[in-house]
Write a protein that holds these residues in place. Structure first.
Motif, PDB file in Angstrom:
ATOM      1  N   GLN A   1       0.830  -1.199   0.000  1.00  8.72           N
ATOM      2  CA  GLN A   1       0.000   0.000   0.000  1.00  8.72           C
ATOM      3  C   GLN A   1       0.866   1.251   0.000  1.00  8.72           C
ATOM      4  N   LYS A   2       0.652   2.085  -1.002  1.00 10.05           N
ATOM      5  CA  LYS A   2       1.289   3.397  -1.049  1.00 10.05           C
ATOM      6  C   LYS A   2       0.311   4.410  -0.444  1.00 10.05           C
ATOM      7  N   ALA A   3       0.868   5.534  -0.041  1.00 13.50           N
ATOM      8  CA  ALA A   3       0.055   6.560   0.625  1.00 13.50           C
ATOM      9  C   ALA A   3      -1.122   6.986  -0.263  1.00 13.50           C
ATOM     10  N   LYS A   4      -2.280   7.101   0.372  1.00  8.54           N
ATOM     11  CA  LYS A   4      -3.520   7.561  -0.262  1.00  8.54           C
ATOM     12  C   LYS A   4      -3.989   6.634  -1.397  1.00  8.54           C
ATOM     13  N   LYS A   5      -3.538   5.386  -1.374  1.00  7.63           N
ATOM     14  CA  LYS A   5      -3.963   4.399  -2.370  1.00  7.63           C
ATOM     15  C   LYS A   5      -4.534   3.184  -1.649  1.00  7.63           C
ATOM     16  N   PRO A   6      -5.325   2.359  -2.353  1.00  9.90           N
ATOM     17  CA  PRO A   6      -5.815   1.135  -1.703  1.00  9.90           C
ATOM     18  C   PRO A   6      -4.721   0.074  -1.630  1.00  9.90           C
ATOM     19  N   PRO A   7      -4.875  -0.889  -0.726  1.00  6.22           N
ATOM     20  CA  PRO A   7      -3.944  -2.027  -0.728  1.00  6.22           C
ATOM     21  C   PRO A   7      -3.993  -2.736  -2.081  1.00  6.22           C
ATOM     22  N   GLU A   8      -2.818  -3.107  -2.560  1.00  3.52           N
ATOM     23  CA  GLU A   8      -2.694  -3.725  -3.886  1.00  3.52           C
ATOM     24  C   GLU A   8      -2.145  -5.142  -3.716  1.00  3.52           C
ATOM     25  N   LEU A   9      -2.881  -6.127  -4.221  1.00  2.00           N
ATOM     26  CA  LEU A   9      -2.497  -7.523  -4.041  1.00  2.00           C
ATOM     27  C   LEU A   9      -1.181  -7.831  -4.751  1.00  2.00           C
ATOM     28  N   MET A  10      -0.289  -8.560  -4.044  1.00  2.00           N
ATOM     29  CA  MET A  10       0.968  -9.004  -4.638  1.00  2.00           C
ATOM     30  C   MET A  10       0.951 -10.518  -4.838  1.00  2.00           C
ATOM     31  N   PHE A  11       0.796 -11.254  -3.738  1.00  2.00           N
ATOM     32  CA  PHE A  11       0.887 -12.721  -3.780  1.00  2.00           C
ATOM     33  C   PHE A  11      -0.176 -13.339  -2.878  1.00  2.00           C
ATOM     34  N   VAL A  12      -0.595 -14.573  -3.256  1.00  3.65           N
ATOM     35  CA  VAL A  12      -1.451 -15.369  -2.399  1.00  3.65           C
ATOM     36  C   VAL A  12      -0.870 -16.776  -2.309  1.00  3.65           C
ATOM     37  N   TYR A  13      -0.761 -17.282  -1.085  1.00  2.00           N
ATOM     38  CA  TYR A  13      -0.401 -18.676  -0.858  1.00  2.00           C
ATOM     39  C   TYR A  13      -1.622 -19.402  -0.319  1.00  2.00           C
ATOM     40  N   SER A  14      -1.898 -20.554  -0.905  1.00  2.00           N
ATOM     41  CA  SER A  14      -2.998 -21.384  -0.439  1.00  2.00           C
ATOM     42  C   SER A  14      -2.438 -22.769  -0.147  1.00  2.00           C
ATOM     43  N   TYR A  15      -2.641 -23.247   1.083  1.00  3.64           N
ATOM     44  CA  TYR A  15      -2.066 -24.526   1.512  1.00  3.64           C
ATOM     45  C   TYR A  15      -0.575 -24.594   1.175  1.00  3.64           C
ATOM     46  N   GLU A  16       0.120 -23.528   1.504  1.00 10.14           N
ATOM     47  CA  GLU A  16       1.578 -23.402   1.391  1.00 10.14           C
ATOM     48  C   GLU A  16       2.092 -23.395  -0.042  1.00 10.14           C
ATOM     49  N   LYS A  17       1.188 -23.280  -1.017  1.00  7.39           N
ATOM     50  CA  LYS A  17       1.621 -23.194  -2.409  1.00  7.39           C
ATOM     51  C   LYS A  17       1.237 -21.839  -2.983  1.00  7.39           C
ATOM     52  N   LEU A  18       2.119 -21.280  -3.807  1.00  6.66           N
ATOM     53  CA  LEU A  18       1.832 -20.000  -4.430  1.00  6.66           C
ATOM     54  C   LEU A  18       0.709 -20.182  -5.439  1.00  6.66           C
ATOM     55  N   SER A  19      -0.410 -19.473  -5.229  1.00  7.23           N
ATOM     56  CA  SER A  19      -1.544 -19.633  -6.132  1.00  7.23           C
ATOM     57  C   SER A  19      -1.810 -18.374  -6.954  1.00  7.23           C
ATOM     58  N   ILE A  20      -1.384 -17.214  -6.470  1.00 13.35           N
ATOM     59  CA  ILE A  20      -1.548 -15.979  -7.228  1.00 13.35           C
ATOM     60  C   ILE A  20      -0.267 -15.152  -7.125  1.00 13.35           C
ATOM     61  N   ASN A  21       0.244 -14.726  -8.271  1.00 13.18           N
ATOM     62  CA  ASN A  21       1.340 -13.763  -8.359  1.00 13.18           C
ATOM     63  C   ASN A  21       0.850 -12.684  -9.309  1.00 13.18           C
ATOM     64  N   GLU A  22       0.621 -11.489  -8.787  1.00  9.25           N
ATOM     65  CA  GLU A  22       0.066 -10.412  -9.594  1.00  9.25           C
ATOM     66  C   GLU A  22       1.155  -9.702 -10.405  1.00  9.25           C
ATOM     67  N   SER A  23       1.924 -10.487 -11.139  1.00  6.48           N
ATOM     68  CA  SER A  23       2.986  -9.927 -12.001  1.00  6.48           C
ATOM     69  C   SER A  23       3.925  -9.019 -11.224  1.00  6.48           C
ATOM     70  N   VAL A  24       4.321  -9.497 -10.062  1.00  9.68           N
ATOM     71  CA  VAL A  24       5.208  -8.721  -9.194  1.00  9.68           C
ATOM     72  C   VAL A  24       6.650  -8.895  -9.678  1.00  9.68           C
ATOM     73  N   PRO A  25       7.451  -7.816  -9.713  1.00 14.21           N
ATOM     74  CA  PRO A  25       8.864  -7.937 -10.145  1.00 14.21           C
ATOM     75  C   PRO A  25       9.628  -8.952  -9.310  1.00 14.21           C
ATOM     76  N   SER A  26      10.597  -9.583  -9.920  1.00 11.08           N
ATOM     77  CA  SER A  26      11.322 -10.678  -9.263  1.00 11.08           C
ATOM     78  C   SER A  26      12.189 -10.218  -8.102  1.00 11.08           C
ATOM     79  N   ARG A  27      12.348  -8.917  -7.937  1.00  8.74           N
ATOM     80  CA  ARG A  27      13.095  -8.439  -6.776  1.00  8.74           C
ATOM     81  C   ARG A  27      12.330  -8.671  -5.473  1.00  8.74           C
ATOM     82  N   PHE A  28      11.048  -9.040  -5.604  1.00 11.43           N
ATOM     83  CA  PHE A  28      10.233  -9.484  -4.478  1.00 11.43           C
ATOM     84  C   PHE A  28      10.068 -10.995  -4.596  1.00 11.43           C
ATOM     85  N   SER A  29      10.463 -11.726  -3.572  1.00  9.64           N
ATOM     86  CA  SER A  29      10.401 -13.189  -3.633  1.00  9.64           C
ATOM     87  C   SER A  29       9.672 -13.722  -2.413  1.00  9.64           C
ATOM     88  N   PRO A  30       8.458 -14.261  -2.571  1.00 12.43           N
ATOM     89  CA  PRO A  30       7.725 -14.766  -1.416  1.00 12.43           C
ATOM     90  C   PRO A  30       8.153 -16.187  -1.078  1.00 12.43           C
TER      91      PRO A  30
END
Lengths: 112, 115
Positions: free
Chosen positions: A37-66
């Motif tokens: 979340q940046k100032a004055k903006k809504p929270p923006e989804l990055m990643f979702v893990y479901s049952y310990e597996k990555l299920s959603i990656n919202e095209s996040v740059p690889s410099r972020f690694s969940p």
């Protein structure tokens, strides 16, 4: 207990540093989320893990690694970030029934 | 492409009166809606939610109304209190792929309750 714990609360890092954000929940929730979340903006989804597996990656740059080492723990590894990556990073876990998303207090990240 | 919108960036209400916060969405796949309250540099706090099979849900001073045909929901706070002053986000959820829920947040409304 509806607590999601995030550490650290504040982090300042240089563009060449490697750091990690940590998130923990002991509610038995099986899905965990990273938002940015940046100032004055809504929270923006990055990643979702479901049952310990990555299920959603919202095209996040690889410099972020969940990582989800187990069902209670979620990490976000940071490397070679840019100043524009400075933001509040929020972790959340999904409680059922009712599909309620519970948030931690966030990590305020500053990249210099 | 903002799928969830809150068209009023700010709202001021007198203490004791009703606060009405509005939210519109475009994706008919959303089946669960939530309202959160947020202070700066803190995580959002869950307030109230509603399933798409209902049109109203009430919890104390908070009531959420859902109009599926208009793709519109609203949060009513009665009576409003100074401690309600914060930014309010609506969020919409849809099932994604293998049972994962994806939550999209609205743009937020800053509520100020005047004493």
């Amino acid at each position: 207990d509806t607590e999601v714990t995030q550490t650290p609360k504040h982090l300042v890092m240089g563009m060449t540093n490697k750091k990690s954000l940590k998130c923990e929940q002991h509610m038995g929730h099986r899905a965990m989320y990273w938002y940015k979340q940046k100032a004055k903006k809504p929270p923006e989804l990055m990643f979702v893990y479901s049952y310990e597996k990555l299920s959603i990656n919202e095209s996040v740059p690889s410099r972020f690694s969940p990582e989800c080492p187990n069902s209670s723990l979620l990490n976000l590894h940071l490397h070679a970030l840019q100043p524009e990556d400075s933001a509040l990073y929020l972790c959340a876990s999904l409680g059922t029934p009712g599909q309620k998303l519970f948030f931690g207090s966030g990590t305020q990240l500053s990249v210099l | 492409d903002q799928q969830v919108k809150q068209n009023s960036p700010s709202l001021s209400v007198q203490e004791g009166r009703i606060s009405i916060l509005n939210c519109d969405y475009t994706n008919s796949m959303f089946d669960y809606f939530l309202w959160y309250k947020k202070y700066p540099a803190e995580g959002p706090t869950f307030l109230i939610s509603i399933s798409s099979i209902k049109d109203k849900n009430e919890d104390g001073r908070f009531t959420v109304f859902l109009n599926k045909s208009a793709k519109h929901l609203s949060l009513h706070i009665v009576p409003s209190q100074p401690g309600d002053s914060a930014v309010y986000f609506c969020a919409a959820s849809a099932t994604f792929g293998s049972g994962t829920y994806k939550y999209i947040f609205g743009t937020g409304t800053r509520l100020k309750v005047l004493a």
